[in-house]
Write an enzyme that holds these catalytic residues in place. Structure first.
Site, short mmCIF file in Angstrom:
data_model
loop_
_atom_site.label_atom_id
_atom_site.label_comp_id
_atom_site.label_asym_id
_atom_site.label_seq_id
_atom_site.Cartn_x
_atom_site.Cartn_y
_atom_site.Cartn_z
CE1 TYR A 277 7.55 45.01 68.28
CE2 TYR A 277 7.15 42.84 69.09
CZ TYR A 277 6.90 43.90 69.19
OH TYR A 277 5.50 44.60 69.52
CE LYS A 420 1.16 40.00 69.52
NZ LYS A 420 2.69 40.47 69.11
CG ASP A 422 -2.50 43.01 68.01
OD1 ASP A 422 -2.70 43.89 68.85
OD2 ASP A 422 -1.25 43.05 67.27
CG ASP A 483 4.11 47.38 69.01
OD1 ASP A 483 2.95 47.03 69.78
OD2 ASP A 483 3.83 46.98 67.76
C1 9PG Z 1 1.48 43.43 64.18
C2 9PG Z 1 1.66 44.06 65.45
C3 9PG Z 1 2.58 43.15 66.52
C4 9PG Z 1 2.49 43.96 67.79
C5 9PG Z 1 1.20 44.80 68.29
C6 9PG Z 1 0.58 45.33 66.99
O1 9PG Z 1 -0.87 51.89 64.73
N1 9PG Z 1 -0.64 51.58 66.01
O2 9PG Z 1 -1.09 52.20 66.93
C7 9PG Z 1 0.02 50.16 66.47
C8 9PG Z 1 0.17 49.91 67.65
C9 9PG Z 1 0.61 48.67 67.81
C10 9PG Z 1 0.92 47.92 66.70
C11 9PG Z 1 0.48 48.02 65.53
C12 9PG Z 1 0.08 49.43 65.12
O3 9PG Z 1 1.46 46.48 67.13
O4 9PG Z 1 1.29 45.23 69.41
O5 9PG Z 1 3.17 42.93 68.67
O6 9PG Z 1 1.68 41.99 66.77
O7 9PG Z 1 0.53 44.61 65.95
O8 9PG Z 1 0.79 44.14 63.27
#
Ligand code: 9PG
Length: 673
Positions: A277, A420, A422, A483
């Site tokens: 962030y 992590k 994701d 986020d």
């Molecule tokens: C890295 C990030 C960070 C973050 C995660 C995730 O497009 N979207 O809906 C979307 C949602 C969340 C997001 C990215 C895109 O963030 O939550 O902490 O790790 O990936 O890319």
């Protein structure tokens, strides 16, 4: 025995003695196809007579006080044996049997409750709590006149909603995933309907209400997602439970106890730092060195130092790093270790982009769409536009070997101790898989077990972008909201996208408070990162304080994502205070007391004696906190609290606590004296 079951011509009536809540259990339908390519057949399951029941067998496993019945769709050869058990809960358990010589493709089991009756004369007090599908999905309560929305853009839906249970954006029509709470706030009566083990399907709930209604219907769906049931075989369906109470938190606590499969990881509150962030995808080696130097200089007692998205050559190629890390990740891990911290890394194990080597060399490892092409998995605005991404197939043996090798390399060769994981929703997307007998939820569970096996028990696994139910018992920590951001709310963007999950401090807080009860029942909650920087932020001082107070009182992971060299001495002091109170709250239970009454709970109690009072409205408000009904049995009516941040004292005078004027988006964090 609190629930009573009565057979009437219209169906089965269930009535809860304590609250007087009742409903009619009227219909059960199943939808399946005899052949994957053919359109689904939907048939009502009809209850069979005594003689037929004998042929159905399976009387071995009935529930206490159960009303076992066999329902079947005779002409096509599928049979369901269902039991409704009644004590202080209503439990539905059962199995499906394929009586034919060919495979059947399963879609859904659909159960309807009609005439749910809370005893009110209209829907004025009606409240519906929606739990979102995955980590990022909006989770909040609605009143009868509210509209539940879904984003306009299809990729934003795919990445945040359950595509198979989308909100319809009509007044009084609501959806929920995993469980729901419905009730009447004026009467203080609530009904919980929720999914239980073995979490191999997705369960969802829908209701529809008009303001002058006295009774409401509810649909409960177990979605098999196209899982194939082989010839002459049987599967167990996920349980469904129903419970009633006068207190929504007590009800939720009862449900969470019931579905808790393992004790969460023991030990102290995990504290750490994350790159995302502040640096986003621009992160490079020198950024890590700079922040590590600060950590060392301030001799803080943190555990994890986590590199997020931005190191990899391409999404999917986790073992090749990009030109910002010319010496690879080895030296970084050793720098982190020298500082006494555990190294963490981000990856999206079930995603790969079109330009990855993985995609070019192994298109067969992906889930397939109807035309047999790799299944798209959305797009992340943080990545390049041409970076189209696709969903991997966790049932493919060669991909499983690859995943095992990636995790072993990250953990055992490179030394990472925190992963992590994701964009995990990708594993559960509906598509053609190598092994069609594994359900979409089962694919994610399979993926988790491969990762755990390769990583070992000690490594901390954090789920993110993850459908909730298949993650229960599989991860140590779980992101429970969208986020966070260094701004409160993207008003203009929200008007364009209507994205109810939109990343923002406001929505991150909404989920962290509304889902705070999950913490330490299902996993350790990750509320997302703490940002307290007072430069390079659009958050006001009150908003930053509110983010900190929310993270503290809910007791979840404390992960910081600021550029530490820009912190003033005051901020270093502040983070120490935050750590102290977070550690205290970590082991308590957090109850968002007004969960059913607002979009975001504003009265949040932690059983270690902390109370947070928030003002999420757009104006300063004078807050008087009523003792009853919220605090009955929690604190005594004359309890005194002290503000953690300025030492001011607040007292319940028997009927309320005067919190004074709280500015817009501001909050108080109080501790029992
Ligand atoms: C890295 C990030 C960070 C973050 C995660 C995730 O497009 N979207 O809906 C979307 C949602 C969340 C997001 C990215 C895109 O963030 O939550 O902490 O790790 O990936 O890319």
């Amino acid at each position: 025995m609190q629930w009573q079951l009565e057979r009437v011509p219209e169906g089965t009536v269930l009535r809860h003695a304590g609250t007087g809540i009742s409903f009619v259990w009227s219909l059960c339908r199943i939808s399946f196809s005899p052949d994957t390519e053919k359109a689904p057949i939907t048939c009502s399951l009809v209850e069979m007579g005594e003689g037929d029941q004998a042929t159905a067998g399976h009387d071995d496993e009935s529930l206490p006080n159960s009303h076992g019945f066999t329902v079947a769709c005779q002409q096509v050869g599928i049979r369901a044996r269902l039991d409704i058990g009644c004590n202080d809960l209503v439990t539905l358990a059962g199995r499906l049997v394929n009586d034919t010589d060919g495979p059947l493709t399963l879609h859904s089991l659909d159960i309807r409750l009609e005439e749910i009756d809370f005893g009110g004369s209209d829907a004025e007090g009606f409240a519906f709590f929606k739990n979102g599908y995955q980590s990022w999905t909006a989770t909040r309560s609605f009143g009868a006149r509210d509209k539940e929305r879904s984003p306009w853009l299809p990729p934003a839906r795919l990445m945040q909603d359950n595509l198979h249970n989308l909100p319809v954006a009509r007044r009084g029509r609501f959806t929920s995933e995993m469980f729901t709470l419905v009730g009447d706030n004026r009467l203080g009566r609530y009904l919980l309907a929720g999914q239980g083990e073995p979490f191999q399907q997705f369960a969802y709930f829908r209701t529809s209400v008009r303001p002058d209604d006295r009774h409401y219907p509810m649909q409960m769906i177990l979605d098999f997602g196209g899982q194939v049931l082989p010839a002459r075989s049987t599967i167990e369906i996920d349980r469904i439970v129903l419970a009633a109470d006068n207190h929504p938190n007590r009800l939720l606590e009862r449900y969470l106890d019931l579905i808790q499969v393992a004790q969460p990881r023991g030990g102290d509150l995990p504290v750490g730092w994350c790159t995302w962030y502040y640096y986003y995808t621009r992160v490079q080696r020198s950024d890590l060195q700079e922040n590590l130097a600060c950590v060392q200089q301030h001799a803080v007692d943190w555990h994890y130092f986590q590199l997020d998205d931005g190191y990899q050559a391409a999404i999917g190629d986790w073992l090749s790093v990009n030109q910002k890390f010319p010496e690879g990740l080895d030296p970084i891990v050793s720098d982190i270790r020298k500082t006494g911290l555990n190294a963490g890394i981000w990856l999206a194990p079930f995603l790969a982009s079109r330009r990855s080597t993985l995609f070019r060399e192994h298109p067969e490892w992906f889930l397939k769409d109807r035309d047999g092409a790799p299944l798209g998995a959305g797009l992340n605005p943080a990545w390049r536009r041409e970076e189209r991404i696709y969903a991997l197939d966790a049932t493919h043996p060669e991909f499983q070997e690859y995943l095992d090798r990636v995790i072993r390399t990250l953990v055992h060769d490179w030394g990472f101790r925190f992963l992590k994981l994701d964009f995990l929703y990708a594993a559960c997307q509906y598509g053609r898989a190598h092994d069609p007998a594994v359900s979409p939820a089962g694919r994610l569970r399979l993926g988790y077990s491969i990762i755990r096996q390769a990583a070992g028990e000690e490594v901390f696994l954090l789920g993110c972008g993850a459908p909730l139910t298949p993650s229960i018992g599989m991860v140590d920590g779980m992101r429970i909201g969208p986020d966070v951001a260094s701004f409160w709310f993207p008003t203009f963007r929200y008007h364009l996208t209507r994205d109810p999950h939109a990343l923002s401090a406001r929505f991150a807080l909404r989920n962290m408070l509304n889902r705070s009860q999950f913490h330490r029942k299902l996993w350790l909650n990750d509320p997302d990162c703490l940002l307290i920087r007072d430069t390079e932020t659009r958050l006001s001082a009150a908003q930053r304080q509110t983010l900190a107070n929310g993270i503290i009182i809910t007791g979840g992971l404390l992960l910081i994502s600021d550029r530490l060299s820009r912190w003033s001495p005051e901020l270093w002091q502040k983070v120490e205070t935050i750590e102290t109170h977070s550690r205290a709250c970590f082991s308590g239970r957090t109850w968002p007391l007004d969960l059913m009454e607002r979009e975001t709970a504003e009265l949040v109690y932690n059983t270690t004696g902390y109370l947070a009072i928030f003002n999420f409205s757009r104006r300063a408000r004078h807050k008087r906190v009523p003792f009853s009904p919220y605090f009955e049995g929690l604190v005594d009516p004359g309890a005194t609290f002290v503000s953690v941040w300025d030492g001011r004292r607040y007292r319940f005078n028997g009927s309320y606590l005067d919190a004074g004027v709280i500015e817009t988006h501001g909050s108080l964090l109080l501790k029992r004296e």
